[in-house]
Design a protein around this motif. Structure first.
Motif, PDB file in Angstrom:
ATOM      1  N   SER A 106       6.970  13.078 -49.099  1.00 55.48           N
ATOM      2  CA  SER A 106       6.766  13.787 -47.936  1.00 55.48           C
ATOM      3  C   SER A 106       6.027  14.813 -48.141  1.00 55.48           C
ATOM      4  O   SER A 106       5.569  15.189 -49.476  1.00 55.48           O
ATOM      5  CB  SER A 106       8.224  14.328 -47.571  1.00 55.48           C
ATOM      6  OG  SER A 106       8.604  15.576 -48.529  1.00 55.48           O
ATOM      7  N   SER A 158       8.109  20.719 -46.895  1.00 56.19           N
ATOM      8  CA  SER A 158       8.529  21.129 -45.961  1.00 56.19           C
ATOM      9  C   SER A 158      10.170  21.534 -46.123  1.00 56.19           C
ATOM     10  O   SER A 158      10.893  20.715 -46.611  1.00 56.19           O
ATOM     11  CB  SER A 158       8.779  20.350 -44.519  1.00 56.19           C
ATOM     12  OG  SER A 158       9.385  20.574 -43.745  1.00 56.19           O
ATOM     13  N   ASP A 182      12.229  21.470 -43.777  1.00 54.65           N
ATOM     14  CA  ASP A 182      13.099  20.636 -42.990  1.00 54.65           C
ATOM     15  C   ASP A 182      13.029  19.089 -43.717  1.00 54.65           C
ATOM     16  O   ASP A 182      14.094  18.597 -43.646  1.00 54.65           O
ATOM     17  CB  ASP A 182      12.454  20.422 -41.775  1.00 54.65           C
ATOM     18  CG  ASP A 182      12.649  21.673 -40.690  1.00 54.65           C
ATOM     19  OD1 ASP A 182      13.313  22.534 -40.918  1.00 54.65           O
ATOM     20  OD2 ASP A 182      11.658  21.777 -39.796  1.00 54.65           O
ATOM     21  N   LEU A 204      16.553  17.427 -44.850  1.00 51.49           N
ATOM     22  CA  LEU A 204      16.972  16.080 -44.145  1.00 51.49           C
ATOM     23  C   LEU A 204      16.965  15.164 -45.194  1.00 51.49           C
ATOM     24  O   LEU A 204      18.091  14.341 -45.196  1.00 51.49           O
ATOM     25  CB  LEU A 204      15.865  15.561 -43.374  1.00 51.49           C
ATOM     26  CG  LEU A 204      15.784  14.322 -42.654  1.00 51.49           C
ATOM     27  CD1 LEU A 204      14.407  14.239 -41.598  1.00 51.49           C
ATOM     28  CD2 LEU A 204      15.272  13.180 -43.491  1.00 51.49           C
ATOM     29  N   GLN A 256      13.111   8.660 -40.674  1.00 49.40           N
ATOM     30  CA  GLN A 256      13.439  10.023 -40.075  1.00 49.40           C
ATOM     31  C   GLN A 256      12.109  10.729 -40.448  1.00 49.40           C
ATOM     32  O   GLN A 256      12.004  11.579 -39.557  1.00 49.40           O
ATOM     33  CB  GLN A 256      14.614  10.746 -40.674  1.00 49.40           C
ATOM     34  CG  GLN A 256      15.926  10.022 -40.123  1.00 49.40           C
ATOM     35  CD  GLN A 256      17.363  10.743 -40.749  1.00 49.40           C
ATOM     36  OE1 GLN A 256      17.478  11.932 -40.508  1.00 49.40           O
ATOM     37  NE2 GLN A 256      17.984   9.977 -41.543  1.00 49.40           N
ATOM     38  N   ALA A 293       9.507   9.897 -38.127  1.00 47.73           N
ATOM     39  CA  ALA A 293       9.564  10.455 -36.729  1.00 47.73           C
ATOM     40  C   ALA A 293       9.326  11.988 -36.348  1.00 47.73           C
ATOM     41  O   ALA A 293       8.966  12.267 -35.396  1.00 47.73           O
ATOM     42  CB  ALA A 293      10.911  10.058 -36.136  1.00 47.73           C
ATOM     43  N   LYS A 294       9.454  12.636 -37.678  1.00 41.98           N
ATOM     44  CA  LYS A 294       9.363  14.084 -37.490  1.00 41.98           C
ATOM     45  C   LYS A 294       8.122  14.582 -38.234  1.00 41.98           C
ATOM     46  O   LYS A 294       7.721  15.713 -38.195  1.00 41.98           O
ATOM     47  CB  LYS A 294      10.454  14.888 -38.277  1.00 41.98           C
ATOM     48  CG  LYS A 294      11.819  14.786 -37.741  1.00 41.98           C
ATOM     49  CD  LYS A 294      12.935  15.463 -38.415  1.00 41.98           C
ATOM     50  CE  LYS A 294      14.293  15.329 -37.793  1.00 41.98           C
ATOM     51  NZ  LYS A 294      14.291  15.965 -36.458  1.00 41.98           N
ATOM     52  N   LEU A 309       6.908  14.221 -41.165  1.00 46.14           N
ATOM     53  CA  LEU A 309       7.000  14.925 -42.541  1.00 46.14           C
ATOM     54  C   LEU A 309       6.711  13.855 -43.549  1.00 46.14           C
ATOM     55  O   LEU A 309       6.867  14.299 -44.719  1.00 46.14           O
ATOM     56  CB  LEU A 309       8.341  15.359 -42.527  1.00 46.14           C
ATOM     57  CG  LEU A 309       8.777  16.435 -41.491  1.00 46.14           C
ATOM     58  CD1 LEU A 309      10.511  16.751 -41.535  1.00 46.14           C
ATOM     59  CD2 LEU A 309       8.091  17.511 -41.575  1.00 46.14           C
TER      60      LEU A 309
END
Length: 508
Positions: free
Chosen positions: A354, A357, A359, A363, A448, A451-452, A454
């Motif tokens: 990733s 981040s 977030d 996650l 996920q 989708a974000k 990241l």
């Protein structure tokens, strides 16, 4: 019949195996491994082991980290020189015998560094060279060494190399997959510090590859291209002064998870500001007893500790219940952590990537820990971890400065986290549960992250599980170049078809 006469006679077998449309590819012939074993036993009786002997048991079981790697090859051949490796490759090629190559035996993917009774195991145990150059600028390392041996050898000289962070990990596997080191913010991938490879090509020819000689293309490919090209029988690495470092491990309880993740994020974002610093932040779960521990290995390449670089991992931000951070030789620390990697358990890996981040960390952490608690609490003696490895722009830039490498990690989107998921358990009957969980939780987290916006793109080979698309994560032009290098040096696909283990550039 002499050994050479036997090998010559076997050319007839080879000639019938090269068939269209892939004239230069090879496949095994049933029973050929028995012929090869016989030749090895005739030529090198003290280096060849059959089942039910002490040498065979030692090489096929005690040298593997994961019990899922225990297997029963037709025989084991343990060469002690590049010349003997050359003889082995010639024999295996002419008999069309499948084989596996074992370095440190740490990669837990079944079949990647061992093989069953239809093949032969080549062990590097006797390829244990350790030799420092006269000017102490480089150290020659045989592929039979583990990193604990290397650091222990260099410690009396006050030297170190950019090598592995776990003592039981083997030298060849780490380097051929790139290799993350405590020193990577200063020197890049461990493989960026190799100055020469001694190799046995598929033809049996022994060569040396450097950045500037006739084999410079092979030199580039070996800095992260895996085992599709040759067998490396010696790595010459840059050595540098690092007599003592500040290093140790801090542990925190579950109540501090939010602050811990904040600290990991902050280091990931700003860790390049001090290139001497590195961390290994790991969330350790024991689902059977409903316990989660947050661990950080801290490293600082200086005899003077920085008062600020790890401040987010200390009080009042985080209060550890154990912290071994101290000034010591790296070899001392490496020896002390070997107990954290016990032999004989069942192991599995997955890798993810990733961008840095907060977030993304949240996650990944929340999805992973929730899934483990919900689905794996019934697996006996299970330990599972997820490690957030910070990869800074400086780390990537060092590789570029060293002439680049096949990984071609996109520096424009750095820094990154490369996540290593691992599972360790005891019962074979739990294998399917763990493997299914590993696939599903990794796919869920990746979905996920995508989708974000990241997700990272590059997947680090040395932490990967079977089937993960490692070479597909390299830049397309680099993968194409790897395939061209492989075709040039191994047109018969010896190290692709006869050596089934590992990730293969041809198959990407």
């Amino acid at each position: 019949m002499s050994t050479l006469s036997t090998l010559a006679a076997l050319l007839l077998v080879v000639q019938t195996a090269f068939t269209a449309p892939t004239e230069t590819s090879v496949s095994s012939v049933f029973g050929s491994e028995k012929v090869a074993c016989s030749i090895f036993k005739q030529k090198y009786p003290d280096h060849t082991f059959y089942p039910n002997t002490a040498g065979y048991t030692y090489e096929t079981q005690s040298q593997y980290w994961s019990a899922r790697q225990f297997s029963l090859p037709a025989c084991v051949f343990v060469p002690s020189s590049a010349t003997q490796v050359s003889f082995a490759i010639t024999t295996l090629t002419l008999t069309l015998s499948k084989f596996a190559i074992r370095g440190g035996g740490h990669m837990p993917v079944p079949g990647y560094n061992n093989i069953d009774s239809n093949g032969i195991l080549l062990s590097t145990s006797n390829l244990s060279t350790l030799a420092l150059s006269k000017d102490q600028a480089t150290v020659s390392i045989g592929p039979g060494n583990r990193w604990r041996n290397v650091y222990a050898y260099l410690q009396p000289y006050g030297l170190a190399v950019a090598g592995g962070r776990v003592g039981s990990v083997g030298v060849p596997g780490l380097l051929l997959g790139g290799g993350i080191s405590f020193y990577s913010n200063q020197y890049g991938f461990a493989s960026n510090n190799v100055v020469k490879y001694e190799c046995v090509l598929a033809s049996g020819i022994i060569i040396e590859a450097t950045a500037r000689n006739a084999y410079s293309d092979l030199f580039w490919a070996l800095k992260g291209g895996g085992n599709s090209f040759c067998i490396v029988t010696r790595f010459d690495l840059k050595a540098f002064k690092s007599p003592k470092v500040w290093v140790g491990m801090a542990q925190y309880d579950q109540s501090q998870s939010a602050n811990y993740l904040d600290a990991v994020y902050t280091f990931g974002k700003y860790g390049a500001l001090d290139s001497k610093a590195a961390i290994i932040p790991t969330v350790v779960m024991l689902p059977g007893i409903n316990t989660t521990i947050y661990v950080t290995a801290k490293f600082y390449d200086s005899e003077t500790s920085s008062p600020t670089v790890f401040e987010n991992f200390t009080a009042p931000n985080l209060v550890s219940f154990s912290d071994s951070f101290a000034l010591q030789p790296l070899s001392t620390y490496i020896d002390s952590t070997d107990v954290l990697q016990p032999l004989g358990l069942r192991q599995e890996f997955r890798v993810m990537s990733s961008i840095v981040s907060r977030d993304a960390i949240g996650l990944i952490h929340d999805t992973y820990t929730s899934a483990v608690s919900a689905k794996l609490s019934g697996v006996a003696n299970l330990t599972t971890t997820i490690t957030f490895q910070p990869i800074t722009k400086e780390f990537i830039q060092q590789g570029i400065n060293a002439g680049g490498n096949p990984q071609g990690v996109d520096i424009s989107k750095a820094p990154y986290f490369w996540m290593d998921e691992s599972w360790s358990w005891t019962r074979e009957e739990d294998d399917e549960t763990i493997l299914n969980f590993a696939d599903s939780v990794t796919a869920d987290i990746n979905k996920q992250l995508q989708a974000k916006g990241l997700a990272g793109t590059y997947l680090y080979m040395n932490d990967a599980g079977k089937g993960q698309p490692i070479f597909q994560s390299y830049p397309a032009k680099n993968l194409e170049r790897l395939k061209e290098v492989r075709e040039k040096y191994d047109p018969s696909r010896i190290y692709t078809n006869l050596t089934p283990g590992g990730w293969k550039v041809l198959q990407a």
